[in-house]
Scaffold this motif. Structure first.
Motif, PDB file in Angstrom:
ATOM      1  N   ALA A 106       8.670  -5.243  14.479  1.00 49.40           N
ATOM      2  CA  ALA A 106       7.654  -5.106  13.429  1.00 49.40           C
ATOM      3  C   ALA A 106       7.153  -3.661  13.340  1.00 49.40           C
ATOM      4  O   ALA A 106       6.966  -3.120  12.246  1.00 49.40           O
ATOM      5  N   LEU A 107       6.936  -3.061  14.526  1.00 47.75           N
ATOM      6  CA  LEU A 107       6.477  -1.663  14.540  1.00 47.75           C
ATOM      7  C   LEU A 107       7.518  -0.744  13.912  1.00 47.75           C
ATOM      8  O   LEU A 107       7.180   0.167  13.145  1.00 47.75           O
ATOM      9  N   ARG A 108       8.784  -0.966  14.230  1.00 40.23           N
ATOM     10  CA  ARG A 108       9.836  -0.146  13.631  1.00 40.23           C
ATOM     11  C   ARG A 108       9.882  -0.338  12.114  1.00 40.23           C
ATOM     12  O   ARG A 108      10.065   0.618  11.354  1.00 40.23           O
ATOM     13  N   THR A 109       9.712  -1.600  11.667  1.00 40.01           N
ATOM     14  CA  THR A 109       9.713  -1.866  10.227  1.00 40.01           C
ATOM     15  C   THR A 109       8.541  -1.167   9.537  1.00 40.01           C
ATOM     16  O   THR A 109       8.680  -0.585   8.451  1.00 40.01           O
ATOM     17  N   ILE A 110       7.354  -1.230  10.178  1.00 46.62           N
ATOM     18  CA  ILE A 110       6.169  -0.576   9.604  1.00 46.62           C
ATOM     19  C   ILE A 110       6.374   0.926   9.522  1.00 46.62           C
ATOM     20  O   ILE A 110       6.046   1.557   8.501  1.00 46.62           O
ATOM     21  N   ARG A 111       6.912   1.519  10.591  1.00 46.33           N
ATOM     22  CA  ARG A 111       7.163   2.972  10.575  1.00 46.33           C
ATOM     23  C   ARG A 111       8.156   3.336   9.465  1.00 46.33           C
ATOM     24  O   ARG A 111       7.979   4.351   8.767  1.00 46.33           O
ATOM     25  N   ALA A 112       9.201   2.507   9.276  1.00 45.05           N
ATOM     26  CA  ALA A 112      10.183   2.791   8.223  1.00 45.05           C
ATOM     27  C   ALA A 112       9.543   2.683   6.838  1.00 45.05           C
ATOM     28  O   ALA A 112       9.792   3.521   5.951  1.00 45.05           O
ATOM     29  N   CYS A 113       8.668   1.679   6.646  1.00 49.22           N
ATOM     30  CA  CYS A 113       7.987   1.523   5.349  1.00 49.22           C
ATOM     31  C   CYS A 113       7.063   2.716   5.077  1.00 49.22           C
ATOM     32  O   CYS A 113       7.008   3.229   3.952  1.00 49.22           O
ATOM     33  N   LYS A 114       6.341   3.131   6.127  1.00 48.84           N
ATOM     34  CA  LYS A 114       5.446   4.271   5.952  1.00 48.84           C
ATOM     35  C   LYS A 114       6.233   5.537   5.613  1.00 48.84           C
ATOM     36  O   LYS A 114       5.809   6.350   4.780  1.00 48.84           O
ATOM     37  N   ARG A 115       7.391   5.694   6.256  1.00 50.33           N
ATOM     38  CA  ARG A 115       8.225   6.861   5.967  1.00 50.33           C
ATOM     39  C   ARG A 115       8.737   6.820   4.528  1.00 50.33           C
ATOM     40  O   ARG A 115       8.687   7.831   3.807  1.00 50.33           O
ATOM     41  N   ASP A 116       9.179   5.633   4.076  1.00 47.88           N
ATOM     42  CA  ASP A 116       9.651   5.502   2.693  1.00 47.88           C
ATOM     43  C   ASP A 116       8.522   5.740   1.696  1.00 47.88           C
ATOM     44  O   ASP A 116       8.711   6.384   0.650  1.00 47.88           O
ATOM     45  N   GLN A 117       7.327   5.209   2.013  1.00 49.96           N
ATOM     46  CA  GLN A 117       6.179   5.408   1.129  1.00 49.96           C
ATOM     47  C   GLN A 117       5.788   6.880   1.040  1.00 49.96           C
ATOM     48  O   GLN A 117       5.415   7.378  -0.026  1.00 49.96           O
ATOM     49  N   ALA A 118       5.869   7.586   2.176  1.00 53.78           N
ATOM     50  CA  ALA A 118       5.547   9.015   2.179  1.00 53.78           C
ATOM     51  C   ALA A 118       6.531   9.793   1.310  1.00 53.78           C
ATOM     52  O   ALA A 118       6.149  10.685   0.541  1.00 53.78           O
ATOM     53  N   ILE A 119       7.821   9.437   1.406  1.00 49.09           N
ATOM     54  CA  ILE A 119       8.837  10.107   0.589  1.00 49.09           C
ATOM     55  C   ILE A 119       8.600   9.817  -0.883  1.00 49.09           C
ATOM     56  O   ILE A 119       8.659  10.705  -1.748  1.00 49.09           O
ATOM     57  N   GLU A 120       8.290   8.539  -1.213  1.00 42.69           N
ATOM     58  CA  GLU A 120       8.039   8.166  -2.606  1.00 42.69           C
ATOM     59  C   GLU A 120       6.788   8.854  -3.145  1.00 42.69           C
ATOM     60  O   GLU A 120       6.761   9.308  -4.297  1.00 42.69           O
ATOM     61  N   LEU A 121       5.738   8.945  -2.308  1.00 43.59           N
ATOM     62  CA  LEU A 121       4.506   9.613  -2.724  1.00 43.59           C
ATOM     63  C   LEU A 121       4.753  11.092  -2.998  1.00 43.59           C
ATOM     64  O   LEU A 121       4.269  11.643  -3.997  1.00 43.59           O
ATOM     65  N   ALA A 122       5.520  11.734  -2.143  1.00 41.86           N
ATOM     66  CA  ALA A 122       5.841  13.143  -2.353  1.00 41.86           C
ATOM     67  C   ALA A 122       6.620  13.348  -3.649  1.00 41.86           C
ATOM     68  O   ALA A 122       6.367  14.288  -4.409  1.00 41.86           O
ATOM     69  N   SER A 123       7.581  12.430  -3.932  1.00 43.00           N
ATOM     70  CA  SER A 123       8.346  12.531  -5.176  1.00 43.00           C
ATOM     71  C   SER A 123       7.450  12.309  -6.395  1.00 43.00           C
ATOM     72  O   SER A 123       7.571  13.011  -7.417  1.00 43.00           O
ATOM     73  N   THR A 124       6.507  11.344  -6.285  1.00 37.23           N
ATOM     74  CA  THR A 124       5.579  11.082  -7.397  1.00 37.23           C
ATOM     75  C   THR A 124       4.680  12.277  -7.663  1.00 37.23           C
ATOM     76  O   THR A 124       4.447  12.663  -8.813  1.00 37.23           O
ATOM     77  N   LEU A 125       4.167  12.884  -6.585  1.00 38.26           N
ATOM     78  CA  LEU A 125       3.318  14.069  -6.745  1.00 38.26           C
ATOM     79  C   LEU A 125       4.094  15.224  -7.371  1.00 38.26           C
ATOM     80  O   LEU A 125       3.555  15.965  -8.212  1.00 38.26           O
ATOM     81  N   GLN A 126       5.350  15.362  -7.000  1.00 43.39           N
ATOM     82  CA  GLN A 126       6.176  16.420  -7.583  1.00 43.39           C
ATOM     83  C   GLN A 126       6.403  16.170  -9.072  1.00 43.39           C
ATOM     84  O   GLN A 126       6.333  17.099  -9.894  1.00 43.39           O
ATOM     85  N   THR A 127       6.648  14.893  -9.430  1.00 44.47           N
ATOM     86  CA  THR A 127       6.828  14.554 -10.841  1.00 44.47           C
ATOM     87  C   THR A 127       5.556  14.793 -11.636  1.00 44.47           C
ATOM     88  O   THR A 127       5.591  15.323 -12.753  1.00 44.47           O
ATOM     89  N   LEU A 128       4.402  14.407 -11.087  1.00 45.51           N
ATOM     90  CA  LEU A 128       3.129  14.624 -11.757  1.00 45.51           C
ATOM     91  C   LEU A 128       2.854  16.108 -11.967  1.00 45.51           C
ATOM     92  O   LEU A 128       2.364  16.526 -13.027  1.00 45.51           O
ATOM     93  N   ASP A 129       3.184  16.904 -10.967  1.00 49.31           N
ATOM     94  CA  ASP A 129       2.982  18.350 -11.097  1.00 49.31           C
ATOM     95  C   ASP A 129       3.871  18.918 -12.206  1.00 49.31           C
ATOM     96  O   ASP A 129       3.426  19.766 -13.000  1.00 49.31           O
ATOM     97  N   MET A 130       5.109  18.432 -12.293  1.00 51.48           N
ATOM     98  CA  MET A 130       6.011  18.897 -13.335  1.00 51.48           C
ATOM     99  C   MET A 130       5.508  18.472 -14.712  1.00 51.48           C
ATOM    100  O   MET A 130       5.524  19.266 -15.660  1.00 51.48           O
TER     101      MET A 130
END
Length: 237
Positions: free
Chosen positions: A45-69
């Motif tokens: 479960a901990l590994r799954t949570i860490r993977a989800c958080k990592r994916d969410q961080a990547i998606e958030l960074a991509s969203t912020l980059q799109t918003l800035d553009m």
């Protein structure tokens, strides 16, 4: 207690201690194995949570980059709209200035009436020339024809609603007799006696040379509108 009995007692105690140690070791090993088995889902479960958080961080960074553009694109679009508006305003002012210049240089209803009056006077001179019996070219008659030709070309343009720099709220004002009557009702005054009546309205122009009553009314309305427009501009200034 005899010595053999004492040895026997110590032997029993030692056996009990050994059994207790063996039981403790076996229990410890069993508990550790059970703990490992129990903690496996938690680690997963901990590994799954860490993977989800990592994916969410990547998606958030991509969203912020799109918003800035998108924000940069909107900024450029706002600048283009502002530039277009400024350019449109500049062109509009230039066109209005050119229109005012053209109006100042253009011919008016007064000029048309002056031409018709001059043509009429030339017609009188041409008739007198014919009566004189001269064999020379009748210059007055030729000039009258030329003036009438110019006046006839000018008249339709003057009767067309002109372009103005003010908002057009009554573009059809001068097109029908109904509008002419409405204008008379507003600006003309009636004077009469037992035998006749007359309408008086403000107009500045030649005393004769009008081919139709509409010519007089059009001239009066044009002068009234010009005066009203000049008054409005003066008040705005």
């Amino acid at each position: 207690m005899t010595t053999p009995q004492t040895y026997a007692l110590f032997a029993m105690i030692a056996c009990v201690i050994i059994l207790i140690g063996i039981s403790y070791c076996v229990g410890l090993k069993t508990g550790k194995a059970a703990g490992v088995e129990t903690s496996k889902p938690l680690h997963e479960a901990l590994r799954t949570i860490r993977a989800c958080k990592r994916d969410q961080a990547i998606e958030l960074a991509s969203t912020l980059q799109t918003l800035d553009m998108r924000e940069r694109e909107l900024g450029a679009l706002r600048k283009n709209i502002t530039d277009e508006f400024d350019d449109h305003t500049r062109v509009e002012q230039q066109l209005l200035s050119q229109l005012e210049t053209a109006k100042a240089k253009g011919l008016t209803q007064d000029d048309y009436l002056t031409l018709k009056l001059a043509a009429k006077q030339l017609g009188t001179a041409a008739a007198q020339f014919i009566k004189s019996g001269s064999n020379k070219i009748n210059q007055a008659f030729l000039a009258q024809e030329r003036l009438n030709e110019v006046a006839n070309r000018l008249h339709p343009a003057l009767n067309t609603e002109p372009l103005t720099c003010k908002p057009v709220t009554d573009a059809a004002e001068l097109t029908t007799d109904t509008h002419l009557v409405e204008w008379l009702d507003e600006y003309a005054s009636y004077h009469g006696d037992e035998e006749s009546g007359e309408l008086r309205f403000p107009v500045t122009g030649p005393l004769e040379g009008f081919e139709h009553v509409r010519d007089v009314l059009h001239l009066a309305i044009q002068q009234q509108r010009t005066d009203d427009y000049g008054t409005t501009i003066g008040e705005a200034a």
